[in-house]
Design a protein around this motif. Structure first.
Motif, PDB file in Angstrom:
ATOM      1  N   LEU A  35      53.022  63.932  53.369  1.00  0.00           N
ATOM      2  CA  LEU A  35      53.392  63.090  54.505  1.00  0.00           C
ATOM      3  C   LEU A  35      53.774  64.010  55.656  1.00  0.00           C
ATOM      4  O   LEU A  35      54.712  64.795  55.551  1.00  0.00           O
ATOM      5  CB  LEU A  35      54.575  62.190  54.152  1.00  0.00           C
ATOM      6  N   ILE A  36      53.041  63.906  56.743  1.00  0.00           N
ATOM      7  CA  ILE A  36      53.329  64.691  57.937  1.00  0.00           C
ATOM      8  C   ILE A  36      54.019  63.753  58.921  1.00  0.00           C
ATOM      9  O   ILE A  36      53.398  62.848  59.478  1.00  0.00           O
ATOM     10  CB  ILE A  36      52.051  65.293  58.545  1.00  0.00           C
ATOM     11  N   HIS A  37      55.304  63.957  59.092  1.00  0.00           N
ATOM     12  CA  HIS A  37      56.117  63.088  59.940  1.00  0.00           C
ATOM     13  C   HIS A  37      55.972  63.476  61.411  1.00  0.00           C
ATOM     14  O   HIS A  37      55.937  64.658  61.748  1.00  0.00           O
ATOM     15  CB  HIS A  37      57.589  63.176  59.528  1.00  0.00           C
ATOM     16  N   VAL A  38      55.903  62.453  62.263  1.00  0.00           N
ATOM     17  CA  VAL A  38      55.770  62.636  63.707  1.00  0.00           C
ATOM     18  C   VAL A  38      56.877  61.848  64.400  1.00  0.00           C
ATOM     19  O   VAL A  38      57.163  60.715  64.018  1.00  0.00           O
ATOM     20  CB  VAL A  38      54.403  62.108  64.216  1.00  0.00           C
ATOM     21  N   GLU A  66      42.119  63.770  65.393  1.00  0.00           N
ATOM     22  CA  GLU A  66      40.665  63.935  65.426  1.00  0.00           C
ATOM     23  C   GLU A  66      40.078  64.008  64.024  1.00  0.00           C
ATOM     24  O   GLU A  66      39.004  63.477  63.767  1.00  0.00           O
ATOM     25  CB  GLU A  66      40.296  65.205  66.192  1.00  0.00           C
ATOM     26  N   LYS A  67      40.761  64.675  63.114  1.00  0.00           N
ATOM     27  CA  LYS A  67      40.218  64.910  61.776  1.00  0.00           C
ATOM     28  C   LYS A  67      40.693  63.922  60.718  1.00  0.00           C
ATOM     29  O   LYS A  67      40.029  63.728  59.714  1.00  0.00           O
ATOM     30  CB  LYS A  67      40.565  66.339  61.312  1.00  0.00           C
ATOM     31  N   ALA A  68      41.871  63.331  60.923  1.00  0.00           N
ATOM     32  CA  ALA A  68      42.441  62.439  59.903  1.00  0.00           C
ATOM     33  C   ALA A  68      43.118  61.234  60.540  1.00  0.00           C
ATOM     34  O   ALA A  68      44.132  60.752  60.050  1.00  0.00           O
ATOM     35  CB  ALA A  68      43.432  63.218  59.036  1.00  0.00           C
ATOM     36  N   GLY A  69      42.556  60.757  61.626  1.00  0.00           N
ATOM     37  CA  GLY A  69      43.162  59.646  62.356  1.00  0.00           C
ATOM     38  C   GLY A  69      43.328  58.393  61.523  1.00  0.00           C
ATOM     39  O   GLY A  69      44.284  57.639  61.708  1.00  0.00           O
ATOM     40  N   ARG A  74      49.168  60.591  56.185  1.00  0.00           N
ATOM     41  CA  ARG A  74      49.133  60.737  54.733  1.00  0.00           C
ATOM     42  C   ARG A  74      47.839  61.467  54.398  1.00  0.00           C
ATOM     43  O   ARG A  74      46.763  60.877  54.444  1.00  0.00           O
ATOM     44  CB  ARG A  74      49.172  59.381  54.038  1.00  0.00           C
ATOM     45  N   VAL A  75      47.964  62.747  54.107  1.00  0.00           N
ATOM     46  CA  VAL A  75      46.786  63.583  53.876  1.00  0.00           C
ATOM     47  C   VAL A  75      46.959  64.424  52.612  1.00  0.00           C
ATOM     48  O   VAL A  75      48.080  64.667  52.160  1.00  0.00           O
ATOM     49  CB  VAL A  75      46.502  64.498  55.093  1.00  0.00           C
ATOM     50  N   SER A  76      45.852  64.873  52.076  1.00  0.00           N
ATOM     51  CA  SER A  76      45.900  65.702  50.869  1.00  0.00           C
ATOM     52  C   SER A  76      46.275  67.133  51.251  1.00  0.00           C
ATOM     53  O   SER A  76      46.051  67.561  52.389  1.00  0.00           O
ATOM     54  CB  SER A  76      44.544  65.697  50.166  1.00  0.00           C
ATOM     55  N   PRO A  77      46.809  67.873  50.301  1.00  0.00           N
ATOM     56  CA  PRO A  77      47.130  69.278  50.573  1.00  0.00           C
ATOM     57  C   PRO A  77      45.894  70.073  51.006  1.00  0.00           C
ATOM     58  O   PRO A  77      45.991  70.948  51.866  1.00  0.00           O
ATOM     59  CB  PRO A  77      47.673  69.790  49.235  1.00  0.00           C
ATOM     60  N   ASP A  78      44.725  69.746  50.439  1.00  0.00           N
ATOM     61  CA  ASP A  78      43.491  70.440  50.811  1.00  0.00           C
ATOM     62  C   ASP A  78      43.115  70.175  52.264  1.00  0.00           C
ATOM     63  O   ASP A  78      42.660  71.073  52.970  1.00  0.00           O
ATOM     64  CB  ASP A  78      42.336  70.025  49.895  1.00  0.00           C
ATOM     65  N   GLU A  79      43.304  68.939  52.725  1.00  0.00           N
ATOM     66  CA  GLU A  79      43.010  68.604  54.119  1.00  0.00           C
ATOM     67  C   GLU A  79      43.923  69.378  55.070  1.00  0.00           C
ATOM     68  O   GLU A  79      43.470  69.884  56.093  1.00  0.00           O
ATOM     69  CB  GLU A  79      43.159  67.104  54.368  1.00  0.00           C
ATOM     70  N   VAL A  80      45.203  69.445  54.727  1.00  0.00           N
ATOM     71  CA  VAL A  80      46.151  70.182  55.568  1.00  0.00           C
ATOM     72  C   VAL A  80      45.774  71.657  55.617  1.00  0.00           C
ATOM     73  O   VAL A  80      45.743  72.264  56.690  1.00  0.00           O
ATOM     74  CB  VAL A  80      47.604  70.010  55.062  1.00  0.00           C
ATOM     75  N   ALA A  92      43.586  76.216  58.543  1.00  0.00           N
ATOM     76  CA  ALA A  92      42.632  77.328  58.563  1.00  0.00           C
ATOM     77  C   ALA A  92      41.726  77.265  59.789  1.00  0.00           C
ATOM     78  O   ALA A  92      41.392  78.293  60.390  1.00  0.00           O
ATOM     79  CB  ALA A  92      41.801  77.340  57.286  1.00  0.00           C
ATOM     80  N   SER A  93      41.345  76.056  60.192  1.00  0.00           N
ATOM     81  CA  SER A  93      40.467  75.909  61.354  1.00  0.00           C
ATOM     82  C   SER A  93      41.178  76.329  62.643  1.00  0.00           C
ATOM     83  O   SER A  93      40.530  76.741  63.594  1.00  0.00           O
ATOM     84  CB  SER A  93      39.949  74.482  61.459  1.00  0.00           C
ATOM     85  N   VAL A  94      42.486  76.229  62.670  1.00  0.00           N
ATOM     86  CA  VAL A  94      43.270  76.631  63.844  1.00  0.00           C
ATOM     87  C   VAL A  94      43.241  78.150  63.973  1.00  0.00           C
ATOM     88  O   VAL A  94      43.213  78.693  65.076  1.00  0.00           O
ATOM     89  CB  VAL A  94      44.725  76.127  63.733  1.00  0.00           C
TER      90      VAL A  94
END
Length: 70
Positions: free
Chosen positions: A6-9, A38-41, A55-61, A66-68
C-alpha cells in the motif's frame, strides 16, 4: 494470495501531492504520483481527508523504481 504494497498518498488542498510512500529520492512527491498514475492508475483508491492509496505488488514497485534510475 499475492503480496500487496500500500503506497499512501496525502494531498494538499489544491490537489497537489504533499507526501507519498516508497518515493525514490530523485523524484518529487508529485513526480512519483504521476509515474504511479501512468503505470498503475487502476490500482489507486481515493480516500477521505485528502488521502489515497495505490495497491501494487512488490514487483511492480521495484520495476517502477528501476525505471526511474535509467
Amino acid at each position: 494470495m499475492t503480496d500487496t504494497i500500500l503506497i499512501h498518498v496525502r494531498f494538499n488542498n489544491d490537489g497537489s501531492v504533499l507526501e507519498i510512500a516508497e518515493r525514490p529520492t530523485s523524484l518529487t512527491p508529485q513526480q512519483w504520483f504521476t509515474k504511479l498514475s501512468e503505470k498503475a492508475g487502476n490500482a489507486f483508491q481515493a480516500l477521505t481527508g485528502g488521502r489515497g492509496v495505490f495497491r501494487v505488488s512488490p514487483d511492480e514497485v521495484a520495476a517502477l523504481k528501476a525505471s526511474v534510475l535509467q
